[in-house]
Design a protein around this motif. Structure first.
Motif, PDB file in Angstrom:
ATOM      1  N   UNK A  50       5.142   8.851   3.059  1.00  0.00           N
ATOM      2  CA  UNK A  50       5.229   7.551   3.718  1.00  0.00           C
ATOM      3  C   UNK A  50       6.693   7.137   3.892  1.00  0.00           C
ATOM      4  N   UNK A  51       7.487   7.320   2.854  1.00  0.00           N
ATOM      5  CA  UNK A  51       8.908   6.974   2.958  1.00  0.00           C
ATOM      6  C   UNK A  51       9.593   7.787   4.041  1.00  0.00           C
ATOM      7  N   UNK A  52       9.250   9.073   4.143  1.00  0.00           N
ATOM      8  CA  UNK A  52       9.834   9.909   5.186  1.00  0.00           C
ATOM      9  C   UNK A  52       9.494   9.412   6.575  1.00  0.00           C
ATOM     10  N   UNK A  53       8.247   8.965   6.787  1.00  0.00           N
ATOM     11  CA  UNK A  53       7.859   8.428   8.079  1.00  0.00           C
ATOM     12  C   UNK A  53       8.608   7.158   8.433  1.00  0.00           C
ATOM     13  N   UNK A  54       8.788   6.283   7.462  1.00  0.00           N
ATOM     14  CA  UNK A  54       9.513   5.035   7.696  1.00  0.00           C
ATOM     15  C   UNK A  54      10.991   5.292   7.978  1.00  0.00           C
TER      16      UNK A  54
ATOM     17  N   UNK B  24      -7.603   4.306   4.257  1.00  0.00           N
ATOM     18  CA  UNK B  24      -6.882   5.373   3.584  1.00  0.00           C
ATOM     19  C   UNK B  24      -6.687   5.074   2.114  1.00  0.00           C
ATOM     20  N   UNK B  25      -6.181   6.051   1.417  1.00  0.00           N
ATOM     21  CA  UNK B  25      -6.020   5.955  -0.026  1.00  0.00           C
ATOM     22  C   UNK B  25      -4.689   5.300  -0.378  1.00  0.00           C
ATOM     23  N   UNK B  26      -4.371   5.342  -1.636  1.00  0.00           N
ATOM     24  CA  UNK B  26      -3.155   4.721  -2.146  1.00  0.00           C
ATOM     25  C   UNK B  26      -1.927   5.549  -1.784  1.00  0.00           C
ATOM     26  N   UNK B  27      -0.863   4.856  -1.373  1.00  0.00           N
ATOM     27  CA  UNK B  27       0.398   5.508  -1.030  1.00  0.00           C
ATOM     28  C   UNK B  27       1.510   4.793  -1.793  1.00  0.00           C
TER      29      UNK B  27
ATOM     30  N   UNK C   8      -3.216  -1.688   3.651  1.00  0.00           N
ATOM     31  CA  UNK C   8      -2.399  -2.898   3.521  1.00  0.00           C
ATOM     32  C   UNK C   8      -1.036  -2.705   4.172  1.00  0.00           C
ATOM     33  N   UNK C   9      -0.450  -1.524   4.006  1.00  0.00           N
ATOM     34  CA  UNK C   9       0.846  -1.266   4.631  1.00  0.00           C
ATOM     35  C   UNK C   9       0.719  -1.233   6.149  1.00  0.00           C
ATOM     36  N   UNK C  10      -0.356  -0.644   6.659  1.00  0.00           N
ATOM     37  CA  UNK C  10      -0.600  -0.621   8.103  1.00  0.00           C
ATOM     38  C   UNK C  10      -0.704  -2.044   8.640  1.00  0.00           C
ATOM     39  N   UNK C  11      -1.431  -2.898   7.944  1.00  0.00           N
ATOM     40  CA  UNK C  11      -1.587  -4.282   8.406  1.00  0.00           C
ATOM     41  C   UNK C  11      -0.264  -5.041   8.372  1.00  0.00           C
ATOM     42  N   UNK C  12       0.549  -4.799   7.367  1.00  0.00           N
ATOM     43  CA  UNK C  12       1.857  -5.455   7.283  1.00  0.00           C
ATOM     44  C   UNK C  12       2.731  -5.056   8.473  1.00  0.00           C
ATOM     45  N   UNK C  13       2.769  -3.756   8.777  1.00  0.00           N
ATOM     46  CA  UNK C  13       3.575  -3.282   9.903  1.00  0.00           C
ATOM     47  C   UNK C  13       3.035  -3.805  11.230  1.00  0.00           C
TER      48      UNK C  13
ATOM     49  N   UNK D 292      -0.099   4.655  13.531  1.00  0.00           N
ATOM     50  CA  UNK D 292      -0.044   4.690  12.078  1.00  0.00           C
ATOM     51  C   UNK D 292       1.252   4.114  11.545  1.00  0.00           C
ATOM     52  N   UNK D 293       1.661   4.599  10.377  1.00  0.00           N
ATOM     53  CA  UNK D 293       2.868   4.069   9.720  1.00  0.00           C
ATOM     54  C   UNK D 293       4.107   4.288  10.580  1.00  0.00           C
ATOM     55  N   UNK D 294       4.367   5.548  10.970  1.00  0.00           N
ATOM     56  CA  UNK D 294       5.585   5.856  11.720  1.00  0.00           C
ATOM     57  C   UNK D 294       5.568   5.211  13.096  1.00  0.00           C
ATOM     58  N   UNK D 295       4.412   5.235  13.779  1.00  0.00           N
ATOM     59  CA  UNK D 295       4.331   4.675  15.119  1.00  0.00           C
ATOM     60  C   UNK D 295       4.615   3.185  15.145  1.00  0.00           C
ATOM     61  N   UNK D 296       4.063   2.472  14.175  1.00  0.00           N
ATOM     62  CA  UNK D 296       4.277   1.024  14.139  1.00  0.00           C
ATOM     63  C   UNK D 296       5.701   0.670  13.704  1.00  0.00           C
TER      64      UNK D 296
END
Length: 427
Positions: free
Chosen positions: A314-318, A48-51, A115-120, A18-22
């Protein structure tokens, strides 16, 4: 290849794509390490929904060199409206696009999770190895290595295992004391799904309050789709258990709870029954006293889920991925120090974003009676007329992450070439 310290590259297994893993894979490969990411879904989970991004999360993406890519995919959501049963806006709070102060209810950086997942993924896939349709079923470890056992029956040896497997992390259960409950429950439940967009669905997010501590939110992220959110205050065994039931039972539960809500609820429930995307969850925070044990460490929601109401999930994961990778890259030959530093550096930030979630204030924002709803809307309308939310955001000295600052990188970005594949692959 070695990193700046001259130590050998580490073999790192990241459980969860996911976000943090990538984000973690992105930073670790730039430290010269061999990273394998295993994801239990058969393909990239770009759904997923909007973040949104806020505060230090925006800076973390900027340091990755990905802020322009994020800007290209932003959702057009200029603000939030509180509406009545006829859909008329009683008050509007617009996004703060001044570039100063703090974000409002709507961030300047709204983006679909997919979209964020694909970017990462695009930024990390050439340097890290990704293996799909595989999960970590268990592991053993000693002072020299951690051996991961995979769902396909294979195993592999690594220097470090990272549990980035979300709020319900299996890795976390394996390293915490038996019987320890990591969840802080807020007494709030949420479901969301997509329905076809109609001409009446504007770009501003609509929030409709329903007696009984319920809310409906509608937001539209592209010309053809609209997101619907049902949110409610409830502390019952049935509400907590429904999220583990089959999807059809979840849909029936939410339809029953909101059938009398009014506004566009019939349209929303009809769309829920046929929506290709549906998710139901209890709103919780993950709070633990430790994020690591030996050669196993937690990241993202598995370590410190702050809940959607923090605005910093999401920001916390990044940010967490940035700090963890930075400490590993700084101390590749001393993992105990790296993991201890990860905890001591990041913990104040996590305490800040989790502590900002006040259940009492959340209950005030989800009134039980129609009279309380009217009072909330009238008060909000007056505040907006006086431009109080706008001025408060623009002149705020800090965003939701407080004054905590991202540490410096231990080495320049781009110092690493693509990392070779691990010889202990779970293929």
């Amino acid at each position: 290849m070695t990193n700046g310290s001259g130590a050998r590259p580490l073999r790192v297994l990241v459980a969860g794509g996911g976000i943090a893993g990538q984000a973690l894979a992105f930073w670790l490969t730039r430290g010269g390490h061999e990273v394998t990411v295993v994801e239990r879904f058969p393909a990239l989970r770009a759904t997923g929904a909007q973040v949104d991004l806020r505060g230090q999360g925006i800076e973390a993406v900027e340091r990755m060199g990905l802020l322009d890519a994020v800007r290209d995919k932003l959702v057009d959501e200029p603000g939030v409206a509180f509406v009545d049963s006829r859909g008329r806006a009683k008050a509007k709070i617009m996004a703060n696009t001044s570039g100063k102060g703090r974000q409002t209810l709507t961030s300047e950086y709204e983006i679909m999770r997919g979209d964020l997942v694909r970017i990462l993924h695009e930024a990390s896939k050439d340097d890290a190895e990704y293996v799909f349709d595989v999960s970590v079923d268990g592991f053993t470890q000693d002072e020299q290595k951690v051996t991961a056992h995979f769902s396909d029956g294979s195993s592999g040896e690594y220097d470090l295992l990272v549990g980035a497997d979300g709020q319900g992390s299996r890795i976390r259960r394996s390293i915490l004391p038996e019987g320890f409950d990591p969840y802080r429950r807020l007494g709030i439940h949420m479901a969301y799904w997509f329905i076809p967009r109609t001409a009446s669905d504007g770009n501003i997010r609509d929030t409709y309050m329903v007696p009984g501590g319920r809310q409906i939110m509608r937001r539209s992220h592209n010309p053809t789709e609209t997101q619907v959110y049902f949110v409610m205050r409830e502390e019952s065994e049935e509400a907590s258990a429904i999220h583990r039931e089959p999807v059809e039972r979840q849909r029936e539960f939410w339809a029953r709870r909101f059938s009398d809500a009014g506004w566009q609820v019939e349209r929303f429930i009809d769309g829920m029954r046929t929506s290709p995307f549906f998710y139901s969850q209890e709103v919780v925070q993950v709070r633990t006293r430790t994020w690591s044990k030996g050669r196993v460490v937690l990241a993202g929601d598995a370590a410190h889920c702050a809940s959607p109401y923090s605005g910093m999930g999401i920001s916390g994961g990044l940010v967490g991925a940035y700090v963890l990778a930075g400490e590993i890259n700084r101390h590749p030959d001393d993992l105990p120090t790296a993991l201890a530093n990860y905890d001591s550096v990041l913990r104040p930030f996590v305490d800040e974003i989790q502590g900002a979630v006040n259940p009492r204030l959340l209950r005030l924002a989800m009134p039980v009676t129609q009279g309380a709803i009217s009072a909330f809307q009238n008060t909000t309308a007056l505040a907006c007329f006086l431009h109080i939310p706008d001025l408060a955001a623009r002149f705020a000295k800090e965003d939701r992450g407080g004054g905590w600052q991202l540490p410096d990188l231990p080495a320049p970005i781009g110092s690493a070439s693509p990392a070779p594949s691990s010889s202990a692959s779970p293929r």
